[in-house]
Design a protein around this motif. Structure first.
Motif, PDB file in Angstrom:
ATOM      1  N   UNK A   1       0.797  -1.220   0.000  1.00 56.96           N
ATOM      2  CA  UNK A   1       0.000   0.000   0.000  1.00 56.96           C
ATOM      3  C   UNK A   1       0.828   1.268   0.000  1.00 56.96           C
ATOM      4  N   UNK A   2       0.243   2.320   0.571  1.00 57.86           N
ATOM      5  CA  UNK A   2       0.817   3.658   0.440  1.00 57.86           C
ATOM      6  C   UNK A   2       2.148   3.819   1.166  1.00 57.86           C
ATOM      7  N   UNK A   3       2.466   2.936   2.102  1.00 58.36           N
ATOM      8  CA  UNK A   3       3.729   3.075   2.834  1.00 58.36           C
ATOM      9  C   UNK A   3       4.939   2.864   1.931  1.00 58.36           C
TER      10      UNK A   3
ATOM     11  N   UNK B   1       1.527   3.628  -9.582  1.00 56.85           N
ATOM     12  CA  UNK B   1       0.235   3.703 -10.263  1.00 56.85           C
ATOM     13  C   UNK B   1      -0.850   2.905  -9.575  1.00 56.85           C
ATOM     14  N   UNK B   2      -0.471   1.937  -8.739  1.00 59.13           N
ATOM     15  CA  UNK B   2      -1.461   1.119  -8.032  1.00 59.13           C
ATOM     16  C   UNK B   2      -1.966   1.774  -6.752  1.00 59.13           C
ATOM     17  N   UNK B   3      -1.320   2.840  -6.314  1.00 57.27           N
ATOM     18  CA  UNK B   3      -1.676   3.470  -5.039  1.00 57.27           C
ATOM     19  C   UNK B   3      -2.904   4.360  -5.197  1.00 57.27           C
ATOM     20  N   UNK B   4      -3.805   4.262  -4.249  1.00 55.07           N
ATOM     21  CA  UNK B   4      -4.992   5.120  -4.279  1.00 55.07           C
ATOM     22  C   UNK B   4      -4.603   6.586  -4.103  1.00 55.07           C
ATOM     23  N   UNK B   5      -3.595   6.837  -3.261  1.00 55.22           N
ATOM     24  CA  UNK B   5      -3.104   8.197  -3.035  1.00 55.22           C
ATOM     25  C   UNK B   5      -1.598   8.200  -3.236  1.00 55.22           C
ATOM     26  N   UNK B   6      -1.118   8.507  -4.433  1.00 55.99           N
ATOM     27  CA  UNK B   6       0.333   8.524  -4.676  1.00 55.99           C
ATOM     28  C   UNK B   6       1.006   9.619  -3.852  1.00 55.99           C
ATOM     29  N   UNK B   7       2.304   9.482  -3.598  1.00 51.85           N
ATOM     30  CA  UNK B   7       3.005  10.506  -2.813  1.00 51.85           C
ATOM     31  C   UNK B   7       3.116  11.823  -3.568  1.00 51.85           C
TER      32      UNK B   7
ATOM     33  N   UNK C   1      -0.757   4.469 -16.269  1.00 49.86           N
ATOM     34  CA  UNK C   1      -1.071   5.187 -15.029  1.00 49.86           C
ATOM     35  C   UNK C   1      -1.986   6.368 -15.322  1.00 49.86           C
ATOM     36  N   UNK C   2      -1.669   7.128 -16.374  1.00 52.51           N
ATOM     37  CA  UNK C   2      -2.483   8.298 -16.711  1.00 52.51           C
ATOM     38  C   UNK C   2      -3.883   7.896 -17.172  1.00 52.51           C
ATOM     39  N   UNK C   3      -3.996   6.755 -17.856  1.00 52.39           N
ATOM     40  CA  UNK C   3      -5.318   6.318 -18.322  1.00 52.39           C
ATOM     41  C   UNK C   3      -6.266   6.028 -17.161  1.00 52.39           C
ATOM     42  N   UNK C   4      -5.703   5.670 -16.000  1.00 54.53           N
ATOM     43  CA  UNK C   4      -6.542   5.406 -14.826  1.00 54.53           C
ATOM     44  C   UNK C   4      -6.933   6.692 -14.104  1.00 54.53           C
TER      45      UNK C   4
END
Length: 697
Positions: A502-504, A529-535, A558-561
């Motif tokens: 995850x985000x960690x 790209x898999x993170x709900x909230x990227x850093x 990543x941008x397409x998502x």
């Protein structure tokens, strides 16, 4: 062990021979094929030649439903028997089939003369002139022959897996084509033929299991043997990263095959000369473990005519252990020594095994057993590591002896036992003891974790149980291992588990985006790209102009998502020079095409774009609903002006354009074009113009 010229031992087995009926059929087939290549269609010599082949085939299939011919470059493999490459007639037949990139041909009982004639005409055509070898062509357009089936050997372009964890669109080498052909032959069934991309991604262990579990049959075995022969020949002496990957896959395939299956395949139909050549090629191309497996299987297959000394074979098995441990120089020397000895063994030596079977089996067991007293002085009087840890946990004690015991358990692959012992103590105690904390800190430290992550194959079960204990140091160690891993299986396992954190993992993945290696940047983009909230500071658009298309593709994914970046990603993908990136953009446009991307989609309908991408572009235009899309579709379906009349050229993109025009059915120009196409004499064009969907090209 003596040279055969110096011993009175038994002579080597003679090469297995073809049956007379089979030999007559092959010779008649080769002669008739030669006539069809020499004379034009309709020549009076051709019809009798087809009848002769039909008669030979009828005689051959009186007591069997079908016969299959495995194709190599200079010989055929039939019912486990290889033809003589020195026979000019059969060599010419094998060469003609090989030029058409055929891996095998199956003839079924009841083949009519007309079907045989069409097959001979197709094979007689020179693929160098037509540019359409029968093998690859039969994949997209199967020949209308019910009683004759051709099995393609290779394809002009395929997706090949496991190039730094990605699937690349590249022009494949012959060895890569052969591997994909082997995987297809092993895994495909009569009901479900295997897709090319699935074959490229198949794990060697899966292919080996399919071969082991398949009902033994000469047609199946001869195709597998044919691919193994050619792969060993192609990989011998080849270098480079792709060759290394293929050698590793072939070695894993051999290692996972059951000994009996491997012995049956290596029998090569009793052709000792062919068998020796395969063993020589394999001894230079595959890993040491695979070489030992193959030589041992060959010895098993020759039990009655002991062509390989069992004593010497046991010595090789012991020597092979030195290639796995110790100093690098000693491992290299052991590797070279084994290959040299195997080469000499295959070329010259022969000796019947004088030992009784029970004694021989005992010696083989001892040869594969770990040394009983080969212990270094500093470890000779050490207490068992598991017992040491158990005592430490019970007594709540710690120290250097416990630390060394933990290192031993991790290094020996016994981390699952150690984790189970820790979990048992943690469950039973109200408070975590200092010993448990010390051991936990040690196994999650960078040094101990590196030892686990460097093991090959990776102990995935242990890693999953250790994952909840990870801190930032453990995450960093996994990221470093991902960057340096050589095995595709290891890379995929690490990537999946890093995404699971995850985000960690985000900040550390962001730091590694500055790594100059393309595959590190691509993998970090996958994680981020898999993170709900990227850093903060992560912008995938920074990589849209990267020099490596694999990095660009991942940035586009990543941008397409992201709703805000989708339009930009589609436009960049459509304007890219890499065909796989263009395909990614067309698929996105097919789902929902931004208005600004329509002109770029139109540009991909031109003749300079590969046909499969042109069809995708046409379908995307139909989904867009834009006027410029309609104009382009009308141009595609517009009949071409000939000298005396207009004519239509039916193609996949033409049929796709007709289908797309139905989206503009309320427009007069689209209505006229569809009505005009419905008057065609081609029933397929009429069906599509009437509203039935066109086949996807």
């Amino acid at each position: 062990m003596n040279s055969p010229s110096d011993t009175g031992g038994p002579p080597r087995a003679e090469q297995a021979a073809l049956s007379r009926q089979l030999g007559d059929f092959l010779i008649e087939l080769s002669i008739s094929l030669h006539k069809h290549a020499m004379y034009p269609d309709g020549h009076p010599s051709l019809a009798p030649a087809c009848v002769q082949v039909s008669q030979r085939l009828t005689t051959l299939l009186q007591d069997r439903p079908s016969i299959s011919l495995g194709v190599a470059r200079t010989r055929l493999v039939i019912e486990g028997v290889a033809t003589d490459p020195k026979n000019p007639v059969l060599r010419d037949l094998a060469n003609r089939l090989h030029k058409h990139q055929l891996g095998a041909v199956t003839f079924r009982r009841g083949a009519p003369v007309e079907e045989i004639r069409n097959f001979l005409l197709a094979v007689a055509a020179e693929p160098e002139r037509t540019g359409e070898p029968l093998g690859p062509t039969s994949v997209s357009k199967p020949p209308p022959w019910f009683h004759i089936r051709v099995h393609p050997m290779s394809y002009e372009r395929l997706d090949f897996a496991d190039r730094e964890g990605d699937v690349e669109a590249v022009a494949l080498s012959r060895a890569e084509q052969l591997w994909i052909g082997l995987a297809q032959a092993a895994l495909a069934t009569a009901e479900t033929p295997l897709d090319e991309q699935d074959a490229a991604q198949a794990e060697p262990s899966v292919v080996a299991r399919a071969i082991d579990e398949h009902t033994r049959g000469t047609a199946y075995d001869q195709v597998i043997v044919g691919y193994m022969l050619q792969l060993a020949e192609e990989l011998r002496g080849t270098e480079g990263r792709d060759a290394l990957l293929l050698k590793r896959r072939m070695s894993e395939l051999v290692a996972n095959l059951d000994r009996r299956t491997l012995s049956t395949l290596i029998d090569m139909g009793g052709d000792r000369q062919q068998q020796r050549q395969f063993l020589l090629n394999a001894s230079h191309a595959l890993s040491v473990d695979a070489v030992i497996d193959i030589v041992t299987a060959a010895a098993d297959e020759q039990r009655d005519e002991q062509g390989i000394s069992q004593s010497f074979l046991r010595m090789l098995q012991k020597l092979a252990r030195y290639t796995e441990s110790g100093e690098q120089r000693r491992r290299v020397e052991a590797d070279l020594a084994i290959r040299e000895q195997v080469t000499e063994l295959i070329r010259e030596w022969s000796l019947s095994d004088p030992n009784p079977d029970a004694y021989r089996e005992a010696l083989e067991t001892m040869a594969g057993t770990e040394p009983l007293f080969a212990v270094s002085p500093d470890q000779r009087f050490q207490v068992d590591a598991e017992r040491m840890v158990q005592m430490a946990l019970e007594a709540e004690a710690a120290g250097q002896l416990v630390d060394r015991a933990v290192e031993t358990l991790v290094g020996d692959g016994r981390l699952p036992w150690l984790l189970a012992a820790l979990e048992e103590v943690e469950t039973s105690q109200l408070a975590v003891s200092g010993t448990v904390t010390a051991i936990n800190d040690q196994i999650t430290s960078g040094e101990t974790l590196d030892l686990l992550l460097q093991q090959e194959p990776l102990d995935i079960e242990a890693l999953d149980r250790l994952l909840p204990r990870f801190d930032d140091a453990g995450t960093a160690a996994m990221l470093d291992a991902l960057a340096d891993a050589q095995s595709g299986r290891t890379r995929r396992a690490l990537l999946d588990r890093l995404v699971r954190l995850g985000e960690r993992v985000g900040p550390q993945a962001l730091e590694r985006l500055t790594d100059p290696r393309w595959f590190v940047q691509r993998n970090m983009l996958v994680i981020l790209g898999s993170l709900a909230t990227p850093p903060d500071g992560f912008n995938p658009a920074d990589f849209l102009q990267h020099r490596d298309p694999r990095v660009r593709r991942e940035a586009i994914r990543v941008l397409l998502r992201r709703p805000a970046g989708r339009e930009r990603a589609v436009c960049h993908a459509l304007a890219d020079e890499d065909p796989r990136t263009v395909r990614l953009g067309l698929n996105a446009a097919l789902e929902r095409c931004p208005e600004t991307a329509v002109p770029l989609v139109v540009s991909r309908t031109g003749s300079e774009t590969p046909q499969d991408l042109r069809v995708l572009a046409v379908r995307a235009l139909g989904q867009s609903g834009q006027r410029v899309a309609l104009d382009t579709l009308l141009q595609i379906v517009q009949p071409r002006r000939g000298l005396f009349r207009s004519r239509r050229t039916k193609s996949p993109e033409y049929l796709a354009a007709l289908t797309a025009l139905h989206r503009f059915a309320d427009h007069p120009s689209a209505q006229r074009a569809l009505a005009q196409a419905a008057k065609s004499s081609d029933p397929e064009i009429v069906r599509v113009a009437s509203g039935e969907p066109a086949p996807h090209g």
